[in-house]
Scaffold this active site. Structure first.
Site, PDB file in Angstrom:
ATOM      1  N   CYS A 124       0.816  -1.226   0.000  1.00 56.18           N
ATOM      2  CA  CYS A 124       0.000   0.000   0.000  1.00 56.18           C
ATOM      3  C   CYS A 124       0.847   1.273   0.000  1.00 56.18           C
ATOM      4  O   CYS A 124       0.357   2.343  -0.358  1.00 56.18           O
ATOM      5  CB  CYS A 124      -0.940   0.015   1.196  1.00 56.18           C
ATOM      6  SG  CYS A 124      -2.092  -1.366   1.197  1.00 56.18           S
ATOM      7  N   HIS A 266      -3.198   7.140   3.455  1.00 58.65           N
ATOM      8  CA  HIS A 266      -3.615   5.849   2.897  1.00 58.65           C
ATOM      9  C   HIS A 266      -5.014   5.526   3.414  1.00 58.65           C
ATOM     10  O   HIS A 266      -5.327   5.738   4.583  1.00 58.65           O
ATOM     11  CB  HIS A 266      -2.624   4.762   3.317  1.00 58.65           C
ATOM     12  CG  HIS A 266      -3.049   3.392   2.888  1.00 58.65           C
ATOM     13  ND1 HIS A 266      -3.523   3.126   1.629  1.00 58.65           N
ATOM     14  CD2 HIS A 266      -3.096   2.208   3.575  1.00 58.65           C
ATOM     15  CE1 HIS A 266      -3.837   1.845   1.540  1.00 58.65           C
ATOM     16  NE2 HIS A 266      -3.590   1.271   2.705  1.00 58.65           N
ATOM     17  N   ASN A 296     -10.150  -0.017   0.276  1.00 57.47           N
ATOM     18  CA  ASN A 296      -8.685   0.082   0.267  1.00 57.47           C
ATOM     19  C   ASN A 296      -8.173  -0.429  -1.081  1.00 57.47           C
ATOM     20  O   ASN A 296      -8.201  -1.629  -1.343  1.00 57.47           O
ATOM     21  CB  ASN A 296      -8.127  -0.758   1.429  1.00 57.47           C
ATOM     22  CG  ASN A 296      -6.609  -0.762   1.464  1.00 57.47           C
ATOM     23  OD1 ASN A 296      -5.950  -0.261   0.559  1.00 57.47           O
ATOM     24  ND2 ASN A 296      -6.059  -1.332   2.524  1.00 57.47           N
TER      25      ASN A 296
HETATM   26  O1  UT7 Z   1      -3.311  -1.830   4.049  1.00 55.91           O
HETATM   27  C1  UT7 Z   1      -3.331  -2.697   5.145  1.00 55.91           C
HETATM   28  C2  UT7 Z   1      -4.580  -3.517   5.081  1.00 55.91           C
HETATM   29  N1  UT7 Z   1      -5.255  -3.837   6.304  1.00 55.91           N
HETATM   30  C3  UT7 Z   1      -5.658  -2.963   7.246  1.00 55.91           C
HETATM   31  O2  UT7 Z   1      -5.364  -1.815   7.233  1.00 55.91           O
HETATM   32  C4  UT7 Z   1      -6.529  -3.526   8.335  1.00 55.91           C
HETATM   33  C5  UT7 Z   1      -6.617  -2.637   9.569  1.00 55.91           C
HETATM   34  N2  UT7 Z   1      -7.591  -3.165  10.510  1.00 55.91           N
HETATM   35  C6  UT7 Z   1      -8.919  -2.885  10.406  1.00 55.91           C
HETATM   36  O3  UT7 Z   1      -9.336  -2.157   9.515  1.00 55.91           O
HETATM   37  C7  UT7 Z   1      -9.863  -3.461  11.442  1.00 55.91           C
HETATM   38  O4  UT7 Z   1      -9.114  -4.121  12.440  1.00 55.91           O
HETATM   39  C8  UT7 Z   1     -10.921  -4.441  10.836  1.00 55.91           C
HETATM   40  C9  UT7 Z   1     -11.943  -3.681  10.014  1.00 55.91           C
HETATM   41  C10 UT7 Z   1     -10.246  -5.504  10.002  1.00 55.91           C
HETATM   42  C11 UT7 Z   1     -11.689  -5.125  11.973  1.00 55.91           C
HETATM   43  O5  UT7 Z   1     -12.302  -4.140  12.806  1.00 55.91           O
HETATM   44  P1  UT7 Z   1     -12.186  -4.244  14.394  1.00 55.91           P
HETATM   45  O6  UT7 Z   1     -12.944  -3.126  14.943  1.00 55.91           O
HETATM   46  O7  UT7 Z   1     -10.713  -4.338  14.710  1.00 55.91           O
HETATM   47  O8  UT7 Z   1     -12.955  -5.574  14.679  1.00 55.91           O
HETATM   48  P2  UT7 Z   1     -12.475  -6.885  15.467  1.00 55.91           P
HETATM   49  O9  UT7 Z   1     -11.469  -7.626  14.654  1.00 55.91           O
HETATM   50  O10 UT7 Z   1     -12.117  -6.473  16.865  1.00 55.91           O
HETATM   51  O11 UT7 Z   1     -13.791  -7.729  15.532  1.00 55.91           O
HETATM   52  C12 UT7 Z   1     -14.897  -7.325  16.350  1.00 55.91           C
HETATM   53  C13 UT7 Z   1     -16.005  -8.340  16.172  1.00 55.91           C
HETATM   54  C14 UT7 Z   1     -15.535  -9.778  16.287  1.00 55.91           C
HETATM   55  O12 UT7 Z   1     -16.541 -10.517  16.900  1.00 55.91           O
HETATM   56  P3  UT7 Z   1     -16.459 -10.866  18.477  1.00 55.91           P
HETATM   57  O13 UT7 Z   1     -15.170 -11.617  18.649  1.00 55.91           O
HETATM   58  O14 UT7 Z   1     -16.470  -9.561  19.180  1.00 55.91           O
HETATM   59  O15 UT7 Z   1     -17.685 -11.688  18.692  1.00 55.91           O
HETATM   60  C15 UT7 Z   1     -15.407 -10.220  14.848  1.00 55.91           C
HETATM   61  O16 UT7 Z   1     -15.584 -11.602  14.695  1.00 55.91           O
HETATM   62  O17 UT7 Z   1     -16.562  -8.197  14.861  1.00 55.91           O
HETATM   63  C16 UT7 Z   1     -16.551  -9.463  14.196  1.00 55.91           C
HETATM   64  N3  UT7 Z   1     -16.358  -9.230  12.785  1.00 55.91           N
HETATM   65  C17 UT7 Z   1     -17.377  -8.964  11.953  1.00 55.91           C
HETATM   66  N4  UT7 Z   1     -18.699  -8.866  12.142  1.00 55.91           N
HETATM   67  C18 UT7 Z   1     -19.461  -8.565  11.082  1.00 55.91           C
HETATM   68  C19 UT7 Z   1     -15.190  -9.190  12.092  1.00 55.91           C
HETATM   69  N5  UT7 Z   1     -15.435  -8.908  10.803  1.00 55.91           N
HETATM   70  C20 UT7 Z   1     -16.781  -8.765  10.692  1.00 55.91           C
HETATM   71  C21 UT7 Z   1     -17.626  -8.458   9.626  1.00 55.91           C
HETATM   72  N6  UT7 Z   1     -18.958  -8.351   9.853  1.00 55.91           N
HETATM   73  N7  UT7 Z   1     -17.164  -8.248   8.364  1.00 55.91           N
END
Ligand code: UT7
Length: 339
Positions: A124, A266, A296
């Site tokens: 990225c 970014h 992204n």
């Molecule tokens: O260029 C580099 C590319 N990558 C990035 O920049 C990624 C950076 N990270 C992020 O953008 C965020 O961490 C994410 C969007 C990937 C995830 O968001 P988060 O607020 O960190 O969520 P989380 O991983 O803490 O998950 C919270 C909850 C979980 O459920 P439990 O364990 O609380 O029951 C996940 O299983 O949300 C759940 N979850 C979803 N629910 C609905 C994870 N993905 C999804 C989804 N829809 N798509």
């Protein structure tokens, strides 16, 4: 790595920008039919409403074709023709093919016969790494006109069954024409900073498809030919390093952040962007955002957001712009310029 304007006869100015996206829009609602998610969750956690996805059967939407469309627009804005390009630097981590480089396909499509052409892979952060390399070639007198492209087709390498990552990505391209100018010209790149931390390689990677792991049936069955991501860890590291690299640009130019007219970060997650703005105490009204419509798009996020704001008149000549990025590797970078 720091690059300041000292001791060179020339400097570099951006004279044209362009961007291009595939036609197909994929909305959050559509995605929620294939993985367990919802428009509300995606919007609240990422700021994304929809993304563009390339049609793999359409030659006009492969990586080099998107790069070609963006480059044509950048050339047109700069008033340059393809035969004036000395060098093509193509930033991508999703090349058309591993051999040859996507830069060579673009050179052919443009008919830029005079240009040397090569790819840069900093994921990225690639466009900023490309600008940094181009700036060296121009300042040292090696090249007069350089085309830098940031283009990625992440959809091919996305695991569409993984709801924690597939919601984030889209396809697109951005391009810029860089030209030689006088060392102290007003309109120029003021500084570039790039950095890497290979110890964090496993936060975001694609195990198979390189020389280390062939795509055997077993590999395919385990989805090792698709991107693997540790989202939470990347999130934290991204906020910290984006703030750090913005500060590096500001400090090395001895200006205040309040003098920056536009921050172009970014576009990985709107919450990352907002957290960085808060950390820097920088108003969100002066931050360019296009993640809501494109997701992204990797190396294309910064040039495409910049292009959009130049064309709709938000960015005006003489304004100070700060590009600020992070990516897989991990890689980081910032570029400060006067447009
Ligand atoms: O260029 C580099 C590319 N990558 C990035 O920049 C990624 C950076 N990270 C992020 O953008 C965020 O961490 C994410 C969007 C990937 C995830 O968001 P988060 O607020 O960190 O969520 P989380 O991983 O803490 O998950 C919270 C909850 C979980 O459920 P439990 O364990 O609380 O029951 C996940 O299983 O949300 C759940 N979850 C979803 N629910 C609905 C994870 N993905 C999804 C989804 N829809 N798509």
């Amino acid at each position: 790595m720091t690059n300041l304007k000292t001791g060179y006869a020339f400097s570099t100015r951006l004279s044209g920008v362009g961007s291009a996206f595939p036609a197909r829009r994929l909305s959050n609602d559509e995605l929620s039919k294939t993985v367990e998610t919802s428009n509300e969750w995606i919007l609240e956690r990422t700021g994304i409403r929809e993304r563009r996805i390339s049609d793999p059967t359409n030659e006009d939407e492969c990586n080099s074709s998107l790069g070609f469309a963006a480059s044509k627009r950048a050339l047109e804005m700069a008033g340059k023709s393809a035969d004036e390009i000395d060098l093509i630097i193509y930033a991508t981590c999703t090349p058309d093919t591993l051999i040859p480089s996507t830069a060579c396909f673009l050179q052919k499509k443009l008919g830029a016969s005079k240009a040397a052409a090569f790819d840069v892979n900093a994921a990225c952060s690639g466009f900023i790494f490309g600008l940094s390399v181009a700036d060296q070639f121009i300042r040292t007198g090696q090249a007069k006109t350089i085309l830098v492209v940031g283009a990625d087709v992440l959809s091919t390498f996305t695991n569409w069954q993984d709801r924690t990552s597939c919601i984030l990505f889209g396809d697109g391209a951005g391009a810029a024409i860089l030209e030689r100018t006088e060392a102290n010209a007003s309109q120029r790149i003021l500084s570039t900073h790039i950095g890497s931390d290979g110890t964090l390689w496993d936060l975001f990677h694609l195990p198979a498809g390189g020389s280390k792991m062939e795509t055997t049936p077993e590999v395919l069955a385990q989805n090792l030919h698709k991107m693997q991501m540790k989202g939470k860890e990347i999130f934290k590291s991204a906020v910290r390093t984006l703030a750090d690299y913005a500060a590096k640009a500001i400090e090395s130019n001895q200006i205040n952040l309040s003098q920056v007219d536009w921050l172009v970060p970014h576009q990985a997650n709107l919450r990352i962007i907002e957290a960085v703005a808060k950390r820097l105490n920088f108003p969100m009204e002066k931050v360019l955002v296009n993640i809501d419509r494109y997701g992204n798009t990797s190396s294309a996020t910064v040039p495409s957001a910049f292009d959009e704001a130049v064309r709709d008149g938000r960015i005006k000549k003489g304004q100070i712009i700060l590009f600020d990025v992070f990516g897989a590797g991990l890689t980081y970078g910032s570029v400060l310029l006067r447009w």
